[in-house]
Every structure is written in structure tokens, then in C-alpha cells.
Motif scaffolding. Sequence first.
Motif, short mmCIF file in Angstrom:
data_model
loop_
_atom_site.label_atom_id
_atom_site.label_comp_id
_atom_site.label_asym_id
_atom_site.label_seq_id
_atom_site.Cartn_x
_atom_site.Cartn_y
_atom_site.Cartn_z
N ARG A 199 91.18 49.80 -18.80
CA ARG A 199 91.69 48.80 -17.86
C ARG A 199 91.02 47.44 -18.03
NH1 ARG A 199 94.73 50.30 -13.46
NH2 ARG A 199 94.89 48.04 -13.21
N ASN A 200 91.13 46.85 -19.22
CA ASN A 200 90.76 45.46 -19.42
C ASN A 200 91.94 44.75 -20.07
OD1 ASN A 200 90.42 45.48 -22.45
ND2 ASN A 200 88.86 46.99 -21.90
N PHE A 201 91.80 43.47 -20.38
CA PHE A 201 92.94 42.69 -20.85
C PHE A 201 93.52 43.22 -22.16
CE2 PHE A 201 89.65 40.90 -23.44
CZ PHE A 201 90.28 40.39 -24.57
N LEU A 202 92.72 43.98 -22.92
CA LEU A 202 93.23 44.56 -24.16
C LEU A 202 94.25 45.66 -23.90
CD1 LEU A 202 89.97 44.78 -26.32
CD2 LEU A 202 91.86 43.16 -26.58
N ASP A 203 94.31 46.15 -22.68
CA ASP A 203 95.27 47.20 -22.33
C ASP A 203 96.59 46.64 -21.83
OD1 ASP A 203 93.57 49.37 -22.96
OD2 ASP A 203 92.50 49.09 -21.08
N ILE A 204 96.71 45.33 -21.69
CA ILE A 204 98.00 44.73 -21.33
C ILE A 204 98.97 44.97 -22.49
CG2 ILE A 204 99.18 42.58 -20.77
CD1 ILE A 204 96.56 41.59 -19.56
N THR A 205 100.19 45.36 -22.17
CA THR A 205 101.14 45.81 -23.19
C THR A 205 101.31 44.84 -24.36
OG1 THR A 205 102.31 47.09 -21.50
CG2 THR A 205 103.48 46.65 -23.57
N PRO A 206 101.56 43.55 -24.14
CA PRO A 206 101.70 42.65 -25.30
C PRO A 206 100.44 42.58 -26.15
CG PRO A 206 102.57 41.63 -23.32
CD PRO A 206 101.83 42.84 -22.87
N VAL A 207 99.26 42.67 -25.50
CA VAL A 207 98.01 42.55 -26.25
C VAL A 207 97.76 43.80 -27.09
CG1 VAL A 207 95.50 42.26 -26.09
CG2 VAL A 207 97.02 41.03 -24.51
N ARG A 267 102.85 51.51 -17.21
CA ARG A 267 103.02 51.27 -15.77
C ARG A 267 103.01 49.77 -15.53
NH1 ARG A 267 98.14 53.07 -17.10
NH2 ARG A 267 96.28 51.87 -16.52
N ILE A 268 103.54 49.37 -14.39
CA ILE A 268 103.58 47.97 -13.98
C ILE A 268 102.72 47.82 -12.73
CG2 ILE A 268 105.02 46.02 -13.32
CD1 ILE A 268 105.58 46.92 -16.11
N VAL A 269 101.72 46.95 -12.80
CA VAL A 269 100.83 46.72 -11.67
C VAL A 269 100.84 45.23 -11.37
CG1 VAL A 269 98.49 46.92 -10.77
CG2 VAL A 269 99.37 48.66 -12.34
N ASN A 270 101.33 44.87 -10.18
CA ASN A 270 101.42 43.46 -9.78
C ASN A 270 102.18 42.62 -10.83
OD1 ASN A 270 99.92 43.98 -7.42
ND2 ASN A 270 97.98 43.66 -8.52
N ASN A 271 103.28 43.19 -11.28
CA ASN A 271 104.15 42.54 -12.27
C ASN A 271 103.49 42.34 -13.63
OD1 ASN A 271 106.37 42.27 -10.48
ND2 ASN A 271 105.47 40.40 -9.62
N VAL A 272 102.40 43.07 -13.88
CA VAL A 272 101.71 43.00 -15.18
C VAL A 272 101.91 44.33 -15.90
CG1 VAL A 272 99.50 42.72 -16.35
CG2 VAL A 272 99.99 41.40 -14.27
N PRO A 273 102.49 44.33 -17.11
CA PRO A 273 102.68 45.59 -17.85
C PRO A 273 101.37 46.06 -18.46
CG PRO A 273 103.46 43.74 -19.16
CD PRO A 273 103.03 43.17 -17.83
N TRP A 274 101.05 47.34 -18.20
CA TRP A 274 99.81 47.92 -18.72
C TRP A 274 100.13 49.10 -19.63
CZ3 TRP A 274 94.95 45.95 -17.94
CH2 TRP A 274 94.82 44.98 -16.93
#
Length: 304
Positions: free
Chosen positions: A70-78, A149-156
Motif C-alpha cells: 500500500r504505497n504509491f507503487l501499488d497504484i494501478t498505472p504505476v 480495488r478502488i479506494v477514494n477514486n484511486v485504482p489500487w
Amino acid sequence: MVGKFADDTRISDVVKRAKVNFLVILVLARGKCGLSNCTTRCLVAMATSDLLFLLVNVILWQLNNFYFPRNFLDITPVCSAVFVLIHVTTDCSVWFTVLFSFDRFVVICCQTLKRKYWTDKTLAVALAATGILLCSKNIPFYFRFQPGRIVNNVPWGCRTKAIYYTDPRWLGYNWFDNVLTPFIPFVLILLMNTLTVRYILVVSRVRKSLKGQSKGESHKDAEMESRRKSVITLLTISTSFILLWFVYVTNFLYFAINGTTFGVFAPIGYLVKDVSCSTNTLFYAVTLSKFRAKFRNAMHQLVT
């Protein structure tokens, strides 16, 4: 405790390999290792791709997933972009090895081609074009994933889309990816190294005959000694590349035929593939006596 010790050992091993690859780049970039400019460029490109592979695949992907969830590297585009970079660095490591084998083939067997066409500029263009083409080839992998999953409109998260395993376009692209790396490099490296070794053996027999060594006379021949070392280096390249990729290729073919992986060989295949991609240059360069001397000197200066 055992698992934590194993993971700590893996981190330590990755850090050591990254340091060694970085040191190899510095030593080769300084020159004076008894290598031509073209060969040095090839080895520097290989070492750079190996270092990037370690940073991207092992640190940004594997260790991040285990130690830093659960850090920014886990955001789907990243994480999709990181996955693309993993494939790019793997392909570059393999295909720069092919260019290295081609460089040895041209230098040893094709003197006319070497003098007229195989210059530093030609090699630089070949390396740049190879890198650009491999980056372009791996762009579709960015669209392989969907958010977990989507958390606060952020894809993870990066979850593989179901159509990846059923869509003919994805299946065809997957076959193309595996044929391009490592099947075609397998054939090219074996072919070029076989021709080079054959040429060296033929020329060596001729030189022995001319010098009278076939009659039992003993003469030291620096040229023949250099060719003997070239044979050892080329055989080392071919053997290590084939052995370290063999398990991965076998598992891929087994999955293509039966639809399942070959048990424990799947993770082993990925492991030895990673080893091949992260130690190529060091493994090849240590066969060179001048490089070993400069590398030991650099290590001594680093320690002291």
C-alpha cells in the motif's frame, strides 16, 4: 524467523549484485581493459541493463510487494508501468548479449565487414535502435492489468484481466513475446558462437601447421592463446545463457501444451532467469585478465 532470514539474505544479495554491476560499469567505462571500443560499448550496455533489471524487478517489484504494501507503487498505472519496465530490462539484457555475440563474430570472423561497416557509430545506432524497439514492443503489457480495488477514486493493485488468457490477440502477443525473448536469441547466440569457434579452431590448426607444432615442436603463440581464451569466453556465454533460461523455456512450452505450469519448476525458472539477467556482464567480463586486475584494484579502493 526462517522466512525473515531468507528475505534479509535476498535483500543483501540484491544490494551486493547491484554494487558489483555498478562497479563493472565504472571499470569498463574507464577503458584500458584490453578491449576494443565496440566490445566495451556492448559490455557497458549489458551491465547497465542488468543493473536496471535489479533495480526495477527485484527492488521496485518483488521487495516492494513484500515489505512495503500500500504505497504509491501499488497504484494501478504505476505498477503497470513497473511491469512494462521489467520486460524491457529483461529483453535488453538478452538482446544486448546477442549484440555482444555478433560483435565477437564480426571482429574474429569478418575482418572486411569490421573495417567497412562495424564502427563505434554503427554499434551505438544498433544499441539505441534495439532499446527503442524493445520499449515499443512491451507497451501492450501496460494494458494487461485492471485495478484490484478502488479506494477514494484511486485504482489500487494490478490484477491481470481475464481476457489475457482467452483473447486470441493476447495469446498471440504472448507467444510473440516469448519467441522474441528468449527463443530467437537462443538460435542466434548458438549460431554465431558456433561459427566463431569453428573459425578459431580452423585458423588455429593452420597456424600450428605453419609453425611446425604439429610435428611436436613447442612454441608459444600469443595469437593462438588469445584465440583459445576467445573460445572459452564464447562457450561460457552460450552454455550459461542456455542453462539459465532452459527451465523457463521448458515451463513455458509445458504450459502452452497442457495449460498448467510444471509444478515447482515455474518459480525455479523465474529465479534462474533473474540470475541470468542480473549477472551477465560480470560473468563474461571476469574471463578477461586485464578486467580482473582493474576490478580487483577498484574493489580494493572501494573497501579502503
